[in-house]
Design an enzyme around this catalytic site. Structure first.
Site, PDB file in Angstrom:
ATOM      1  CD  GLU A 273      -2.949  -1.225   0.172  1.00  0.00           C
ATOM      2  OE1 GLU A 273      -2.973  -0.315  -0.679  1.00  0.00           O
ATOM      3  OE2 GLU A 273      -3.723  -2.201   0.145  1.00  0.00           O
TER       4      GLU A 273
ATOM      5  CG  HIS B  10      -4.224  -0.323   5.862  1.00  0.00           C
ATOM      6  ND1 HIS B  10      -5.597  -0.192   5.886  1.00  0.00           N
ATOM      7  CD2 HIS B  10      -3.986  -1.479   5.185  1.00  0.00           C
ATOM      8  CE1 HIS B  10      -6.153  -1.224   5.260  1.00  0.00           C
ATOM      9  NE2 HIS B  10      -5.205  -2.023   4.840  1.00  0.00           N
TER      10      HIS B  10
ATOM     11  CG  HIS C 251      -6.786  -5.800   7.539  1.00  0.00           C
ATOM     12  ND1 HIS C 251      -6.297  -6.895   6.864  1.00  0.00           N
ATOM     13  CD2 HIS C 251      -6.548  -4.737   6.724  1.00  0.00           C
ATOM     14  CE1 HIS C 251      -5.782  -6.509   5.700  1.00  0.00           C
ATOM     15  NE2 HIS C 251      -5.918  -5.207   5.599  1.00  0.00           N
TER      16      HIS C 251
ATOM     17  CD  GLU D  98     -12.721  11.513  26.789  1.00  0.00           C
ATOM     18  OE1 GLU D  98     -11.635  11.163  26.315  1.00  0.00           O
ATOM     19  OE2 GLU D  98     -12.841  12.119  27.868  1.00  0.00           O
TER      20      GLU D  98
ATOM     21  CG  HIS E 282      -9.227  -3.511   2.767  1.00  0.00           C
ATOM     22  ND1 HIS E 282      -8.594  -3.694   1.568  1.00  0.00           N
ATOM     23  CD2 HIS E 282      -8.233  -3.573   3.702  1.00  0.00           C
ATOM     24  CE1 HIS E 282      -7.300  -3.891   1.756  1.00  0.00           C
ATOM     25  NE2 HIS E 282      -7.062  -3.814   3.045  1.00  0.00           N
TER      26      HIS E 282
HETATM   27  O1  2HA Z   1      -1.760  -7.068   3.104  1.00  0.00           O
HETATM   28  O2  2HA Z   1      -3.362  -4.745   4.312  1.00  0.00           O
HETATM   29  O3  2HA Z   1      -4.244  -3.679   2.096  1.00  0.00           O
HETATM   30  C1  2HA Z   1      -1.510  -5.764   3.385  1.00  0.00           C
HETATM   31  C2  2HA Z   1      -2.764  -5.017   3.312  1.00  0.00           C
HETATM   32  C3  2HA Z   1      -3.251  -4.618   1.988  1.00  0.00           C
HETATM   33 ZN    ZN Z   2      -5.291  -3.970   4.060  1.00  0.00          ZN
END
Ligand code: 2HA
Ligand code: ZN
Length: 270
Positions: free
Chosen positions: A114, A138, A140, A168, A209
């Protein structure tokens, strides 16, 4: 045991904590951190520059900047166990169109898949925060992802639902959250869509995602992710118990905003 500079230790700590949160199964998620000049000087004796590689995007604001990054296909779980194999330092070229590995990412590993989204977000945030934001995470995030199957994929509705779940929340993310509809990850199209939202928000949710957060420090960015995901967890519980019977009202949010001296996104208070 090998010792590392404080900036690398901090980066490792965040990958470990985020893994323990359950946000980083297998190779899921990625983290990038733009180093300060002091931090660069603390680690530059480790640098062995590799060849320049095209980014596929132009990042005008990031010329000559150095980032710590997680590796493509690498597991957050393993960053602590072997930093050199699972993370690295990269430098952006003077033209803003290439990068090269300076440290880590051993055995030909590449930066996160990413990277376009991370760098385009950093590029936008560098401009909108005068260089104050340094981190993109990022994750999940289980409950946020679950909600993208049942809530309308609308910035204002999503924000308001999350705000209502903990007093909050609006103080921690007063601009709200932006939603990117489902797209193929890893490319420039999703990077552009995400960076457009980052002009307005510090949080962008990728439907079905995960979540992108931008922040000043590793701790603040982790804390933002944690707060959004916790609100989502409460909402999942509330919906599972049959839905809200009472909640925080728009008028009450306005009083909260005044008390905490934060400007809440008025679009989310209608
Ligand atoms: O595998 O999270 O979006 C890595 C990720 C791709
Ligand atoms: Zn991801």
């Amino acid at each position: 045991m090998k010792t590392y500079a404080p900036c690398i230790n901090e980066f490792i700590r965040i990958t470990k904590d985020a893994y323990l949160k359950g946000w980083h199964e297998r190779n899921g998620g990625n983290l990038t951190y733009r180093l300060t000049n002091n931090e660069i000087s603390e680690i530059e004796e480790l640098f062995e520059a590799k060849e320049w590689i095209d980014l596929g995007v132009i990042v005008e604001n990031l010329k000559n900047e150095v980032f710590l990054v997680t590796g493509s296909g690498k597991f957050f779980r393993c960053v602590e166990l072997s930093p050199e194999e699972n993370m690295g330092a990269i430098e952006i070229s003077a033209c803003g169109t290439k990068y090269r590995v300076l440290w880590g990412l051993a055995n030909g590993a590449k930066p996160t898949s990413e990277l376009p989204s991370h760098l385009m977000n950093h590029n936008i945030k560098f401009g909108t925060t005068n260089g104050v934001h340094r981190v993109i995470l990022h994750s999940h995030t289980t409950n946020v992802i679950a909600l993208t199957f049942v809530l309308p994929l609308n910035d204002e509705i999503f924000t308001r639902e999350l705000w209502e779940m903990a007093t909050e929340c609006p103080v921690v993310f007063p601009a709200g959250v932006g939603i990117v509809p489902w797209m193929v990850p890893g490319g420039n199209e999703i990077a552009i869509a995400t960076s457009e939202l980052m002009k307005k928000y510090d949080v962008a949710i990728w439907a079905h995602h995960g979540t992108f957060c931008s922040g000043e420090t590793l701790d603040l960015t982790f804390g933002l992710m944690d707060t959004v995901e916790k609100a989502a967890e409460i909402l999942v519980k509330v919906l599972s118990m049959g839905g809200k019977k009472q909640t925080i009202l728009a008028e009450e949010f306005k009083v909260l905003g005044e008390a905490f001296k934060v400007t809440l996104n008025p679009e989310c208070l209608k």
